[in-house]
Write a protein that holds these residues in place. Structure first.
Motif, PDB file in Angstrom:
ATOM      1  N   ALA A 270       0.865  -1.067   0.152  1.00 30.01           N
ATOM      2  CA  ALA A 270       0.263  -0.307  -0.024  1.00 30.01           C
ATOM      3  C   ALA A 270       0.250   1.190  -0.197  1.00 30.01           C
ATOM      4  N   ASP A 271       2.461   1.276   0.488  1.00 26.06           N
ATOM      5  CA  ASP A 271       3.396   2.396   0.394  1.00 26.06           C
ATOM      6  C   ASP A 271       4.019   2.507  -0.190  1.00 26.06           C
ATOM      7  N   GLY A 272       4.217   2.011  -1.808  1.00 29.43           N
ATOM      8  CA  GLY A 272       4.857   2.485  -2.820  1.00 29.43           C
ATOM      9  C   GLY A 272       4.365   3.010  -4.065  1.00 29.43           C
ATOM     10  N   PRO A 273       4.757   2.916  -5.442  1.00 31.50           N
ATOM     11  CA  PRO A 273       4.404   3.220  -6.251  1.00 31.50           C
ATOM     12  C   PRO A 273       3.772   2.361  -7.460  1.00 31.50           C
ATOM     13  N   TRP A 274       3.522   0.903  -6.686  1.00 31.81           N
ATOM     14  CA  TRP A 274       2.696  -0.025  -7.089  1.00 31.81           C
ATOM     15  C   TRP A 274       1.591  -0.271  -6.438  1.00 31.81           C
ATOM     16  N   ALA A 275       1.023   0.728  -5.575  1.00 33.23           N
ATOM     17  CA  ALA A 275       0.107   0.723  -4.890  1.00 33.23           C
ATOM     18  C   ALA A 275      -1.816   0.317  -5.409  1.00 33.23           C
ATOM     19  N   GLU A 276      -1.158   1.781  -6.740  1.00 31.07           N
ATOM     20  CA  GLU A 276      -2.377   0.785  -7.637  1.00 31.07           C
ATOM     21  C   GLU A 276      -2.323  -0.870  -8.039  1.00 31.07           C
ATOM     22  N   LYS A 277      -1.170  -1.257  -8.271  1.00 28.99           N
ATOM     23  CA  LYS A 277      -1.556  -3.038  -9.282  1.00 28.99           C
ATOM     24  C   LYS A 277      -1.785  -3.995  -8.223  1.00 28.99           C
ATOM     25  N   LEU A 278      -1.214  -3.334  -6.908  1.00 28.28           N
ATOM     26  CA  LEU A 278      -1.185  -4.206  -5.977  1.00 28.28           C
ATOM     27  C   LEU A 278      -2.329  -4.320  -4.762  1.00 28.28           C
ATOM     28  N   SER A 279      -3.777  -3.539  -5.193  1.00 28.61           N
ATOM     29  CA  SER A 279      -4.812  -2.721  -4.152  1.00 28.61           C
ATOM     30  C   SER A 279      -5.772  -3.656  -4.398  1.00 28.61           C
ATOM     31  N   GLU A 280      -4.777  -5.189  -4.788  1.00 26.67           N
ATOM     32  CA  GLU A 280      -6.566  -6.204  -4.940  1.00 26.67           C
ATOM     33  C   GLU A 280      -5.517  -7.714  -4.124  1.00 26.67           C
ATOM     34  N   ALA A 281      -4.331  -7.846  -4.647  1.00 31.68           N
ATOM     35  CA  ALA A 281      -4.025  -8.776  -3.897  1.00 31.68           C
ATOM     36  C   ALA A 281      -3.549  -9.665  -2.984  1.00 31.68           C
ATOM     37  N   ALA A 282      -4.253  -8.144  -1.496  1.00 33.32           N
ATOM     38  CA  ALA A 282      -4.916  -9.597  -0.715  1.00 33.32           C
ATOM     39  C   ALA A 282      -6.023  -9.658  -0.003  1.00 33.32           C
ATOM     40  N   GLN A 283      -6.142 -10.006  -1.387  1.00 33.77           N
ATOM     41  CA  GLN A 283      -8.023 -10.390  -1.429  1.00 33.77           C
ATOM     42  C   GLN A 283      -7.908 -11.854  -1.912  1.00 33.77           C
ATOM     43  N   VAL A 284      -6.500 -12.273  -2.376  1.00 33.46           N
ATOM     44  CA  VAL A 284      -6.820 -14.019  -3.082  1.00 33.46           C
ATOM     45  C   VAL A 284      -6.773 -14.809  -2.148  1.00 33.46           C
ATOM     46  N   ARG A 285      -6.179 -14.454  -0.882  1.00 42.46           N
ATOM     47  CA  ARG A 285      -6.532 -15.671   0.355  1.00 42.46           C
ATOM     48  C   ARG A 285      -7.721 -14.787   0.764  1.00 42.46           C
ATOM     49  N   THR A 286      -8.431 -16.147   0.875  1.00 43.45           N
ATOM     50  CA  THR A 286     -10.257 -16.355   1.130  1.00 43.45           C
ATOM     51  C   THR A 286     -10.566 -15.885   2.683  1.00 43.45           C
ATOM     52  N   PRO A 287     -11.512 -15.377   3.538  1.00 44.49           N
ATOM     53  CA  PRO A 287     -11.030 -14.266   4.513  1.00 44.49           C
ATOM     54  C   PRO A 287     -11.077 -15.932   5.284  1.00 44.49           C
ATOM     55  N   ARG A 288     -10.579 -15.050   6.575  1.00 40.11           N
ATOM     56  CA  ARG A 288     -10.345 -16.815   7.679  1.00 40.11           C
ATOM     57  C   ARG A 288     -11.309 -16.758   8.340  1.00 40.11           C
ATOM     58  N   HIS A 289     -11.391 -17.623   9.284  1.00 42.13           N
ATOM     59  CA  HIS A 289     -12.382 -18.427   9.750  1.00 42.13           C
ATOM     60  C   HIS A 289     -12.269 -18.508  10.875  1.00 42.13           C
ATOM     61  N   ASP A 290     -12.770 -18.638  12.134  1.00 43.06           N
ATOM     62  CA  ASP A 290     -11.835 -18.984  13.156  1.00 43.06           C
ATOM     63  C   ASP A 290     -12.542 -20.164  13.572  1.00 43.06           C
ATOM     64  N   ALA A 291     -11.481 -21.179  14.710  1.00 46.13           N
ATOM     65  CA  ALA A 291     -11.649 -23.160  14.705  1.00 46.13           C
ATOM     66  C   ALA A 291     -13.410 -22.768  14.393  1.00 46.13           C
ATOM     67  N   ASP A 292     -14.200 -22.141  15.779  1.00 44.90           N
ATOM     68  CA  ASP A 292     -15.821 -22.709  16.739  1.00 44.90           C
ATOM     69  C   ASP A 292     -16.296 -22.290  14.687  1.00 44.90           C
ATOM     70  N   TRP A 293     -15.782 -21.489  14.210  1.00 41.45           N
ATOM     71  CA  TRP A 293     -17.288 -21.709  12.389  1.00 41.45           C
ATOM     72  C   TRP A 293     -16.251 -22.756  12.038  1.00 41.45           C
ATOM     73  N   TYR A 294     -15.812 -23.403  11.613  1.00 38.98           N
ATOM     74  CA  TYR A 294     -15.173 -24.662  10.528  1.00 38.98           C
ATOM     75  C   TYR A 294     -16.402 -25.507  11.293  1.00 38.98           C
ATOM     76  N   TYR A 295     -16.658 -25.886  13.086  1.00 39.71           N
ATOM     77  CA  TYR A 295     -16.649 -27.201  13.456  1.00 39.71           C
ATOM     78  C   TYR A 295     -18.243 -26.778  13.589  1.00 39.71           C
ATOM     79  N   ARG A 296     -18.485 -25.429  13.422  1.00 39.55           N
ATOM     80  CA  ARG A 296     -20.132 -25.442  13.103  1.00 39.55           C
ATOM     81  C   ARG A 296     -20.585 -26.039  12.480  1.00 39.55           C
ATOM     82  N   VAL A 297     -20.008 -25.612  11.041  1.00 37.71           N
ATOM     83  CA  VAL A 297     -19.962 -25.575   9.827  1.00 37.71           C
ATOM     84  C   VAL A 297     -20.592 -27.455   9.434  1.00 37.71           C
TER      85      VAL A 297
END
Length: 255
Positions: free
Chosen positions: A146-173
């Motif tokens: 986010a802090d560099g000349p590549w900020a626009e190129k990398l604006s969605e890089a952090a979204q490649v990983r799926t949102p993290r869930h807690d252990a209890d969420w997986y247990y309930r599922v």
């Protein structure tokens, strides 16, 4: 996103230890049909082959480089290019292994029950995922992006990983559809040879979404900044070793 089997196996012993621990907790003693989804270069598939020598075994991955490496390692096993989110083989399977892959695949609320439904009676779904997005190494990836000349190129890089869930969420599922369900978390401390080795580790996994969009010059500058920051937040021991904490979530769901 590109994957390099050569880069990934630079730390093969360290990357394979969690899947050994995962398979040790799988209660399915005998298996006729076993699949390794997200097989990578075949290191996890080799453990399945040793555990279930009489099973029909195959692996799948989205990376042609990984599949080629897996075929070279285990020529008797059938490997194929396939996307887990679109994988429609109904099974049934006695063991489905998903080692360090589902963090890249979305919609866990439907994905995991769908995988469990592919199990034969008594079969097990064995999952291991990194849960390290709040660790300094990953925070730095996002901060530098986010802090560099590549900020626009990398604006969605952090979204490649799926949102993290807690252990209890997986247990309930999964709990309502399983005869046995184990969920636990372990933090491994990997001894690496300094900050540069920590960077090499993540170049084989977490850094890929941040490096792939950059040109060669930008990539070099990004990595220089990242290496310097890693050296500050992960100070070396007197012998130069850095202990890299790496938390991982484990799930064994048995039908």
């Amino acid at each position: 996103m590109s994957w390099s089997a050569k880069q990934y196996v630079t730390f093969e012993d360290e990357r394979t230890r969690p899947v050994r621990d995962l398979l040790a907790a799988v209660p399915t003693a005998k298996a006729r049909s076993v699949v390794d989804i997200g097989c990578g270069p075949g290191n996890s598939t080799a453990l399945l082959a040793a555990r279930y020598p009489d099973a029909l075994l195959h692996g799948l991955d989205t990376s042609s480089d990984m599949v080629a490496a897996a075929k070279k390692r285990l020529p008797a096993v059938h490997f194929e290019l396939a996307d887990i989110s679109e994988w429609n083989d109904p099974g049934p399977f006695d063991v489905i292994l998903a080692n360090a892959v589902l963090q890249w695949v979305p919609n866990h609320d439907t994905l995991l029950p769908g995988l469990r439904a592919k199990l034969a009676p008594g079969g097990s779904l064995a999952i291991q995922m990194p849960v390290n997005l709040d660790e300094p190494a990953h925070l730095l990836m996002r901060e530098i992006a986010a802090d560099g000349p590549w900020a626009e190129k990398l604006s969605e890089a952090a979204q490649v990983r799926t949102p993290r869930h807690d252990a209890d969420w997986y247990y309930r599922v999964l709990q309502s559809s399983c005869s046995k369900l184990d969920v636990w978390q372990t933090t491994y401390y990997h001894p690496l040879a300094g900050a540069a080795a920590v960077v090499e580790w993540f170049k084989g996994s977490g850094l890929r979404p941040f490096l792939d969009p950059l040109n060669e010059g930008e990539r070099a500058v990004y990595l220089d900044r990242y290496t310097a920051a890693i050296a500050e937040v992960y100070p070396a021991l007197p012998n130069g070793t850095v202990l890299l904490p790496f938390p991982r979530l484990f799930i064994v769901a048995t039908r």
